[in-house]
Motif scaffolding. Structure first.
Motif, PDB file in Angstrom:
ATOM      1  N   MET A   1      85.734  45.693  53.195  1.00  0.00           N
ATOM      2  CA  MET A   1      86.183  45.758  54.578  1.00  0.00           C
ATOM      3  C   MET A   1      87.572  45.133  54.642  1.00  0.00           C
ATOM      4  O   MET A   1      87.773  44.028  54.171  1.00  0.00           O
ATOM      5  CB  MET A   1      85.192  45.005  55.458  1.00  0.00           C
ATOM      6  CG  MET A   1      85.456  45.166  56.905  1.00  0.00           C
ATOM      7  SD  MET A   1      84.111  44.687  57.983  1.00  0.00           S
ATOM      8  CE  MET A   1      83.925  42.978  57.631  1.00  0.00           C
ATOM      9  N   GLU A   2      88.499  45.874  55.203  1.00  0.00           N
ATOM     10  CA  GLU A   2      89.881  45.425  55.286  1.00  0.00           C
ATOM     11  C   GLU A   2      90.202  44.965  56.709  1.00  0.00           C
ATOM     12  O   GLU A   2      90.266  45.778  57.620  1.00  0.00           O
ATOM     13  CB  GLU A   2      90.814  46.568  54.912  1.00  0.00           C
ATOM     14  CG  GLU A   2      90.562  47.135  53.537  1.00  0.00           C
ATOM     15  CD  GLU A   2      91.310  48.443  53.332  1.00  0.00           C
ATOM     16  OE1 GLU A   2      92.342  48.652  53.984  1.00  0.00           O
ATOM     17  OE2 GLU A   2      90.834  49.236  52.523  1.00  0.00           O
ATOM     18  N   ILE A   3      90.419  43.657  56.860  1.00  0.00           N
ATOM     19  CA  ILE A   3      90.755  43.122  58.179  1.00  0.00           C
ATOM     20  C   ILE A   3      91.854  42.088  58.012  1.00  0.00           C
ATOM     21  O   ILE A   3      91.760  41.212  57.159  1.00  0.00           O
ATOM     22  CB  ILE A   3      89.543  42.461  58.861  1.00  0.00           C
ATOM     23  CG1 ILE A   3      88.449  43.478  59.095  1.00  0.00           C
ATOM     24  CG2 ILE A   3      89.954  41.816  60.176  1.00  0.00           C
ATOM     25  CD1 ILE A   3      87.201  42.900  59.704  1.00  0.00           C
ATOM     26  N   ALA A  22      85.720  48.562  64.250  1.00  0.00           N
ATOM     27  CA  ALA A  22      85.413  49.817  64.946  1.00  0.00           C
ATOM     28  C   ALA A  22      86.165  50.978  64.323  1.00  0.00           C
ATOM     29  O   ALA A  22      85.614  52.069  64.155  1.00  0.00           O
ATOM     30  CB  ALA A  22      85.756  49.687  66.431  1.00  0.00           C
ATOM     31  N   GLU A  23      87.408  50.748  63.965  1.00  0.00           N
ATOM     32  CA  GLU A  23      88.214  51.795  63.330  1.00  0.00           C
ATOM     33  C   GLU A  23      87.597  52.208  61.995  1.00  0.00           C
ATOM     34  O   GLU A  23      87.489  53.394  61.686  1.00  0.00           O
ATOM     35  CB  GLU A  23      89.629  51.262  63.113  1.00  0.00           C
ATOM     36  CG  GLU A  23      90.567  52.201  62.411  1.00  0.00           C
ATOM     37  CD  GLU A  23      91.918  51.541  62.183  1.00  0.00           C
ATOM     38  OE1 GLU A  23      92.448  51.669  61.072  1.00  0.00           O
ATOM     39  OE2 GLU A  23      92.436  50.896  63.116  1.00  0.00           O
ATOM     40  N   GLY A  28      84.674  56.298  58.903  1.00  0.00           N
ATOM     41  CA  GLY A  28      83.754  56.444  57.784  1.00  0.00           C
ATOM     42  C   GLY A  28      83.953  55.486  56.628  1.00  0.00           C
ATOM     43  O   GLY A  28      83.196  55.508  55.660  1.00  0.00           O
ATOM     44  N   ARG A  29      84.949  54.612  56.708  1.00  0.00           N
ATOM     45  CA  ARG A  29      85.128  53.635  55.634  1.00  0.00           C
ATOM     46  C   ARG A  29      83.961  52.656  55.582  1.00  0.00           C
ATOM     47  O   ARG A  29      83.685  52.088  54.534  1.00  0.00           O
ATOM     48  CB  ARG A  29      86.443  52.869  55.790  1.00  0.00           C
ATOM     49  CG  ARG A  29      87.657  53.702  55.375  1.00  0.00           C
ATOM     50  CD  ARG A  29      88.927  52.914  55.508  1.00  0.00           C
ATOM     51  NE  ARG A  29      89.324  52.893  56.918  1.00  0.00           N
ATOM     52  CZ  ARG A  29      90.226  52.081  57.436  1.00  0.00           C
ATOM     53  NH1 ARG A  29      90.843  51.200  56.676  1.00  0.00           N
ATOM     54  NH2 ARG A  29      90.538  52.149  58.710  1.00  0.00           N
ATOM     55  N   VAL A  32      77.134  54.273  57.872  1.00  0.00           N
ATOM     56  CA  VAL A  32      75.890  53.785  58.457  1.00  0.00           C
ATOM     57  C   VAL A  32      75.121  52.986  57.411  1.00  0.00           C
ATOM     58  O   VAL A  32      75.004  53.390  56.254  1.00  0.00           O
ATOM     59  CB  VAL A  32      75.025  54.963  58.965  1.00  0.00           C
ATOM     60  CG1 VAL A  32      73.635  54.496  59.364  1.00  0.00           C
ATOM     61  CG2 VAL A  32      75.716  55.645  60.126  1.00  0.00           C
ATOM     62  N   GLY A  33      74.623  51.836  57.848  1.00  0.00           N
ATOM     63  CA  GLY A  33      73.829  50.979  56.970  1.00  0.00           C
ATOM     64  C   GLY A  33      74.622  49.938  56.217  1.00  0.00           C
ATOM     65  O   GLY A  33      74.040  49.027  55.611  1.00  0.00           O
ATOM     66  N   THR A  34      75.936  50.025  56.251  1.00  0.00           N
ATOM     67  CA  THR A  34      76.766  49.030  55.561  1.00  0.00           C
ATOM     68  C   THR A  34      76.549  47.670  56.201  1.00  0.00           C
ATOM     69  O   THR A  34      76.634  47.524  57.415  1.00  0.00           O
ATOM     70  CB  THR A  34      78.260  49.399  55.646  1.00  0.00           C
ATOM     71  OG1 THR A  34      78.461  50.672  55.047  1.00  0.00           O
ATOM     72  CG2 THR A  34      79.125  48.354  54.961  1.00  0.00           C
TER      73      THR A  34
END
Length: 119
Positions: A1-3, A22-23, A28-29, A32-34
Motif C-alpha cells: 500500500m502506497e501512502i 480509496a483511490e 484495483g491496487r 477485495v479481501g486485502t
C-alpha cells in the motif's frame, strides 16, 4: 500500500490517508479481501496520531470501501459495483483537484450539491 502524507497540504492528514486508500481500492491496487495495516501500524509508519488513521478507516468503512472484522483487522470490502467504483475514483480525483486549487472542502461540496441538484 502506497501512502504519503504531505504535512504542508491544506488537506487534513486523515483525508489524505482516506483518499489514498480509496483511490487504491477504486483502481484495483487493493483488491477485495486485502488486509490493511492496523491503525497503530499505519500511524507509526506515517508518523501520524493513531486517531488520525482511525478516522480515515472509519470514513472508509462508512463509505463501504472497507470493513472491520474485529481481531481479524480491516479488509477491503466485497460487494462494490463498477458504477460505485468509477464514481468513487471521480470523487477522489475531484477532491485532489479541489485541494490542489486551495478550494475549501465545504465549497467543493457545495459545488457538487449544486451540480447534482441542477440535473
Amino acid at each position: 500500500m502506497e501512502i504519503t502524507v504531505d504535512p504542508d497540504s491544506p488537506v487534513p492528514p486523515y483525508e489524505q490517508v482516506r483518499a489514498r486508500i480509496a483511490e487504491q481500492v477504486g483502481d484495483g491496487r487493493l483488491p477485495v479481501g486485502t488486509r490493511l495495516p492496523t491503525v497503530r501500524r499505519l500511524a507509526t509508519d506515517l508518523g501520524l496520531a493513531v486517531n488520525t488513521v482511525a478516522r480515515a478507516y472509519r470514513e472508509l468503512e462508512a463509505a463501504g470501501l472497507v470493513e472491520t472484522r474485529g481481531r481479524h483487522g480491516t479488509v477491503v470490502a466485497p460487494g462494490r459495483d463498477d458504477a460505485v467504483d468509477r464514481l468513487q475514483r471521480a470523487a477522489a480525483g475531484y477532491a485532489t483537484e479541489a485541494a490542489r486549487l486551495g478550494v475549501p472542502p465545504e465549497v467543493a461540496l457545495a459545488l457538487v450539491r449544486a451540480a447534482l441538484e441542477a440535473r
